[in-house]
Design an enzyme around this catalytic site. Structure first.
Site, PDB file in Angstrom:
ATOM      1  N   SER A  79       0.794  -1.225   0.000  1.00 21.14           N
ATOM      2  CA  SER A  79       0.000   0.000   0.000  1.00 21.14           C
ATOM      3  C   SER A  79       0.828   1.278   0.000  1.00 21.14           C
ATOM      4  O   SER A  79       0.343   2.307  -0.444  1.00 21.14           O
ATOM      5  CB  SER A  79      -0.947  -0.004   1.193  1.00 21.14           C
ATOM      6  OG  SER A  79      -0.271  -0.349   2.377  1.00 21.14           O
TER       7      SER A  79
ATOM      8  N   HIS B 219      -5.423  -3.323  -2.178  1.00 25.31           N
ATOM      9  CA  HIS B 219      -5.150  -2.325  -3.221  1.00 25.31           C
ATOM     10  C   HIS B 219      -5.194  -2.906  -4.626  1.00 25.31           C
ATOM     11  O   HIS B 219      -4.990  -2.187  -5.599  1.00 25.31           O
ATOM     12  CB  HIS B 219      -3.802  -1.649  -2.976  1.00 25.31           C
ATOM     13  CG  HIS B 219      -3.874  -0.559  -1.967  1.00 25.31           C
ATOM     14  ND1 HIS B 219      -4.395   0.691  -2.245  1.00 25.31           N
ATOM     15  CD2 HIS B 219      -3.545  -0.534  -0.657  1.00 25.31           C
ATOM     16  CE1 HIS B 219      -4.349   1.435  -1.167  1.00 25.31           C
ATOM     17  NE2 HIS B 219      -3.836   0.719  -0.181  1.00 25.31           N
TER      18      HIS B 219
ATOM     19  N   LYS C 287     -12.059   0.386  -0.938  1.00 23.26           N
ATOM     20  CA  LYS C 287     -11.176   1.213  -1.773  1.00 23.26           C
ATOM     21  C   LYS C 287     -11.791   1.364  -3.170  1.00 23.26           C
ATOM     22  O   LYS C 287     -12.725   2.128  -3.337  1.00 23.26           O
ATOM     23  CB  LYS C 287      -9.774   0.620  -1.760  1.00 23.26           C
ATOM     24  CG  LYS C 287      -9.137   0.842  -0.383  1.00 23.26           C
ATOM     25  CD  LYS C 287      -7.796   0.219  -0.173  1.00 23.26           C
ATOM     26  CE  LYS C 287      -7.253   0.660   1.184  1.00 23.26           C
ATOM     27  NZ  LYS C 287      -6.454  -0.346   1.851  1.00 23.26           N
TER      28      LYS C 287
HETATM   29  C1  LIG Z   1      -6.543  -0.594   3.291  1.00 17.80           C
HETATM   30  C2  LIG Z   1      -5.957  -1.903   3.548  1.00 17.80           C
HETATM   31  C3  LIG Z   1      -6.580  -2.809   4.399  1.00 17.80           C
HETATM   32  C4  LIG Z   1      -7.796  -2.432   5.191  1.00 17.80           C
HETATM   33  O1  LIG Z   1      -8.946  -2.390   4.406  1.00 17.80           O
HETATM   34  P1  LIG Z   1     -10.215  -1.612   4.957  1.00 17.80           P
HETATM   35  O2  LIG Z   1     -11.336  -2.176   4.179  1.00 17.80           O
HETATM   36  O3  LIG Z   1      -9.978  -0.164   4.732  1.00 17.80           O
HETATM   37  O4  LIG Z   1     -10.299  -1.932   6.415  1.00 17.80           O
HETATM   38  C5  LIG Z   1      -6.041  -4.059   4.547  1.00 17.80           C
HETATM   39  N1  LIG Z   1      -4.927  -4.425   3.879  1.00 17.80           N
HETATM   40  C6  LIG Z   1      -4.293  -3.573   3.059  1.00 17.80           C
HETATM   41  C7  LIG Z   1      -3.080  -4.029   2.330  1.00 17.80           C
HETATM   42  C8  LIG Z   1      -4.786  -2.277   2.868  1.00 17.80           C
HETATM   43  O5  LIG Z   1      -4.156  -1.447   2.057  1.00 17.80           O
END
Ligand SMILES: *Cc1c(COP(=O)(O)O)cnc(C)c1O
Length: 400
Positions: free
Chosen positions: A190, A218, A249
């Site tokens: 990320s 992502h 996301k």
């Molecule tokens: C954003 C993210 C999460 C968390 O996801 P949410 O749905 O926002 O809780 C988990 N793992 C990675 C790699 C992320 O980038």
């Protein structure tokens, strides 16, 4: 009376002021920036109109008309909330329908939706391991994976240097006596925007009989056919045991899911504490996610534009002297100290570009950066404007 009570309370927490001062002195203190209105490219933050380069809204779905319509329909047909956890009376027909659609999308036997991607990682890691097992984890994995590993106090976590396949193999050799090994990795990292070497990881897992778990937060909606994720991107369908995805996301709403065999879903339903002890998604969110899946299938042009914009922006940044190398729409503009990153972010904001500084503990202390995320919703004009601003400020702050 009321005032007195609240003052007493605040005094007992007064010691926290010292920690805040420490954070401020280290240039690590964060303030919230308030977005006024919708999550979109052309937006107003703290009263200033800026171009947004910081959201995970890869496909612009947060404001897609089909998703907004679906959210309204969900409220009309099923109300605003479920008022229960899934295991009591919080599983509606639409929750199961979304899970069926997600399983079809991911080419897996089943999926289970959780409140967030964070919770999905917690659910898996705390539910599928037993004494005698070992977790093997990439050094740059997401905080939610790290925290879930920490929760498993009786299970050792072995960390390999980021994407270092030799170290991974060494760890697999060194843990041959373990009951079971779980290799866990982000699909797309990320903060750096690079992709995990999944073909190598899967080959090693098969050679050493380890379970593989990929967190595709992502990559969901970004990589693979119609945004199916990194597993599909590498043609590894059926060879990765656990896939975690997010609905928060690119999908534009909220939630996380675990995709894998039916037995995994069954065990999570019975053992995963975030699933057992936290209320299920409101109907509006569930229908929004289904509408997003439909958009991923019917509007492949969105993902094409996302990648076109990504190439265009990176080429522009490289032309003016930034080292803007990454494999995905996440472009880390690394500037070094958190102080400099925050200054650049501040100057970008003044010039109408919103790119948040990412500092320790999210990234290493000397790797502070502006993390740019290019989306399908940016126009060429937006991208040109960002590059021109980075050029001006890069010279001003002696970065390029
Ligand atoms: C954003 C993210 C999460 C968390 O996801 P949410 O749905 O926002 O809780 C988990 N793992 C990675 C790699 C992320 O980038």
């Amino acid at each position: 009376m009321v005032v007195e009570t609240s003052q007493r309370g605040s005094q007992r927490l007064h010691y926290l002021e010292d920690e805040i001062i420490r954070l401020q002195e280290a240039h690590l203190y964060q303030e919230l920036f308030v977005l006024e209105g919708k999550q979109q490219v052309d937006c107003v933050i703290e009263g200033k109109r800026v171009l947004n380069f910081s959201s995970n809204n890869y496909l612009g779905l947060t404001t897609h008309p089909a998703l907004i319509k679906a959210a309204h329909e969900g409220i009309d047909s099923h109300g605003v909330g479920t008022a229960s956890v899934r295991t009591i009376i919080g599983t509606m027909d639409i929750h199961e329908e979304l899970e069926r659609q997600l399983a079809e999308f991911k080419h897996t036997e089943s999926t289970l939706v959780l409140q967030s991607g964070f919770m999905a990682n917690t659910a898996v890691i705390t539910s599928i391991l037993e004494d005698g097992d070992v977790i093997i984890s990439d050094a740059l994995n997401h905080a939610s994976i790290i925290d879930a590993c920490r929760m498993m106090k009786q299970i050792p976590t072995k960390v390999f240097a980021h994407k270092d396949m030799n170290q991974l193999e060494d760890l697999l050799k060194a843990t041959q006596s373990a009951n079971r090994r779980l290799i866990v990795t982000d699909g797309v990292f990320s903060m750096d925007g690079d992709i995990a070497p999944l073909p190598e990881i899967v080959a090693l897992a098969e050679a050493y009989n380890a379970i593989v778990m990929v967190d595709d937060a992502h990559a969901s909606g970004v990589l693979g056919k119609n945004g199916r994720g990194t597993v599909n991107h590498f043609g590894l369908d059926g060879r990765v045991d656990v896939q975690v995805g997010t609905l928060s996301k690119a999908i534009g709403a909220m939630g996380g899911y675990v995709a894998g065999p039916e037995v995994l879903r069954k065990i999570l339903i019975n053992k995963a504490r975030p699933f057992l002890f936290s209320t299920s998604h409101p109907p509006s969110v569930v229908l929004t996610c289904m509408a997003a899946l439909k958009v991923l299938q019917n509007e492949p042009a969105l993902i094409e534009r996302l990648w076109e914009n990504t190439q265009y922006f990176k080429a522009g940044m490289q032309r003016i002297g930034y080292d803007a190398n990454s494999e995905t729409p996440i472009v880390p503009v690394i500037v070094g100290s958190s102080e400099k990153a925050k200054l650049l972010s501040q100057r970008l904001f003044e010039e109408g570009i919103y790119g948040r500084a990412i500092v320790f503990p999210t990234v290493a202390r000397d790797k502070a950066r502006i993390r740019i995320i290019v989306t399908a919703a940016h126009t060429k004009t937006h991208l040109d404007q960002a590059v021109a601003t980075f050029e001006k400020l890069g010279k001003e702050l002696a970065i390029i």
